[in-house]
Design an enzyme around this catalytic site. Structure first.
Site, PDB file in Angstrom:
ATOM      1  CB  CYS B  85      22.766 -20.831 -18.929  1.00  0.00           C
ATOM      2  SG  CYS B  85      22.958 -19.039 -18.850  1.00  0.00           S
ATOM      3  CG  HIS B 332      18.245 -20.286 -22.796  1.00  0.00           C
ATOM      4  ND1 HIS B 332      18.468 -21.375 -21.971  1.00  0.00           N
ATOM      5  CD2 HIS B 332      19.355 -19.497 -22.689  1.00  0.00           C
ATOM      6  CE1 HIS B 332      19.650 -21.233 -21.395  1.00  0.00           C
ATOM      7  NE2 HIS B 332      20.201 -20.108 -21.796  1.00  0.00           N
TER       8      HIS B 332
END
Lengths: 131, 385
Positions: B85, B332
């Protein structure tokens, strides 16, 4: 999971074999090529103790597909009596019986309901120790 | 090292974009970025593109080449960057270092992820954890952060209401962000009564599954001035890694990689956290924002929860955090997130953040994190002359 990848983890999953650094004594589970503490490269096999306590935990309500049939289930980080930590499911316990500090012991269990790549998945889970 | 400026940004709307393929997400952001910067595509020299897992999400690797081709940038020296991420933040750092080194003048930093494409997102994301010693035992990403949350609650008395305050605040901010996936306000009750994902986290403690892309353009400060651009300078770039298995890290109520990256960024910038006017923080889960604000030094250890509940991280609070809506509300798309955070800093520092604009901020910080804390980048940008 293809079978060579499964096969090479068997000493850890079936027999809890860790590596103890012969230079500084640090125990690594799983064993490592190089000691994270002193950089040493000589290791002896050491079998982990099976008793320990829960350091933290969660109850999984939305699992990945291979674990769907077991939901909800408890996963914990367990610290064993020699200080080694590992992540595993807590079997045979309602979620509210598992707390930080709960004493547990490691047991051998089938981990996933269905075979993956025709390999049944075995390994360690924790079980709450009475009183 | 040369001084480096960010002179443009481009983003797609974040959301479930079923009709838009991976390649077009990036193309849209890249084209918008070059237009915003006012730089012809022929002047670009290289690109670094963050993407965590196009191989699993979309069955597509060799990503930098196909993305640049479809963005009209064939021929460019382009590299895909992966750090789970934190891929976007790592791509931005690579682009920054290439310009700072003097090797190139115009470098694009991009990020993209198309997570809604038929794959099991929970599985794809879990590959950012230790496959053999975490994922094999049934843990998920919400589960890892849930274990951090339980440790934090046990140690410091952090409460579900404090976690909920993070989600409520980020939705209040993101409701004003046209790029956000879920631009709606929510109540604490919505968070606390939501379906459980991994105790103590419910659905509204978790960032969503998102498609999206973001790009920013970097060049030397001298060149930015020649182009007549407002100078938004990169004054700090910190990067660190740690063990990816949560159980291999000593303190389960902390995410030390964040503090390590932050200290490196502060040292380079020659500032302290007190000089930072606002932050974009990696709130993949509500507990993550609480722990990260502690690691960044905004609050003492254990005080991140009360700070969120008391409004200290609101847009009008002492330390505004995630004015964009954060990962929670904005969405996200994992590889794009780190670059989208930089884009938000650019919008805020250049007074272009619309209804969520902060009052004349001078220094902004973006913190982007991989996995449960196995990697982190922290970037600090300052607007000046």
């Amino acid at each position: 999971m293809i079978s060579p990848r499964y096969h090479r983890e068997i000493p850890q999953r079936y027999r809890l074999e860790a590596g103890r650094c012969e230079d500084c004594g640090e125990i690594h589970f799983p064993p490592r090529f190089v000691c994270r503490k002193c950089g040493g490269k000589r290791f002896a096999i050491e079998v982990l103790p099976r008793r320990g306590k829960v350091l933290t935990h969660t109850t999984i309500w939305i699992p990945p597909a291979p674990f769907e049939i077991q939901k909800p289930y408890v996963v914990a980080i367990v610290e064993l009596e020699n200080g080694v930590r590992l992540t595993c499911m807590v079997a045979e316990a309602p979620p509210d019986e598992v707390r930080i500090g709960t004493p547990v012991e490691l047991i051998f269990r089938r981990l996933q309901a269905q075979p993956v790549w025709e390999v049944l998945q075995y390994g360690y889970k924790a079980r709450v120790l009475a009183g | 090292m040369r001084d480096v400026a960010v002179i443009g940004y481009g983003m797609t709307k974040f959301g479930e974009l079923w009709q838009t393929p991976l390649r077009d997400l990036f193309a849209e952001a890249a084209v918008a970025c070059l237009a915003d910067a006012g730089v012809e595509r022929g002047r670009l020299q290289s690109a670094y593109i963050g993407c965590m897992s196009s191989g699993l999400f979309n069955g597509q690797e060799h990503l930098a080449s196909i993305l640049c081709d479809y963005a009209g940038l064939a021929g460019l020296a382009a590299t895909r960057v992966e750090s789970a991420c934190a891929s976007g933040g790592a791509a931005f750092r690579a682009a920054y270092l290439e310009v700072a080194s003097g090797a190139s003048d115009f470098v694009l930093a991009g990020g993209v992820e198309k997570m809604n494409d038929g794959a099991d997102a929970t599985y794809c994301l879990s590959t950012a954890a230790d496959q053999e010693y975490e994922v094999y035992h049934g843990i998920t990403f919400p589960g890892l952060y849930a274990m951090i949350a339980h440790a934090h609650m046990h140690r410091y008395g952090t409460t579900p209401a404090q976690l909920a305050a993070v989600a409520v605040k980020n939705h209040r901010n993101g409701a004003l962000n046209p790029y956000a996936q879920f631009p709606v306000e929510i109540t604490p009750e919505t968070v606390l009564k939501a379906v459980r994902v991994a105790e103590p986290l419910g659905l509204f403690d978790c960032s969503p599954v998102t498609d999206g892309a973001a790009c920013v353009l970097l060049c030397p400060v001298d060149v930015a001035r020649e182009l007549g651009k407002p100078v938004i300078r990169v004054i700090g770039s910190g990067h660190a890694t740690d063990a990816i298995a949560l159980h291999d890290r000593p303190d389960l109520a902390a995410i030390p990689v964040v503090g390590l990256a932050a200290r490196r960024a502060y040292a380079q910038a020659g500032i302290t956290v007190a000089d930072v006017d606002f932050c974009e923080v990696h709130d993949c889960f509500t507990i993550a924002e609480i722990v990260c604000t502690e690691e960044l030094g905004l609050f003492e250890r254990g005080r991140g929860g009360p700070a969120a509940l008391d409004g200290l991280t609101a847009r009008d609070g002492k330390h505004p955090v995630n004015a964009s809506g954060g990962l929670k509300c904005k969405g996200h798309p994992v590889g794009a997130t780190g670059v989208a955070q930089i884009a938000e800093l650019v919008m805020q520092l250049s007074g272009r953040a619309g209804a969520r604009q902060l009052k004349s901020p001078r220094i902004g910080l973006a913190q982007n994190m991989g996995g449960s804390g196995g990697s982190c980048t922290v970037h600090i940008l300052e607007v000046g002359s």
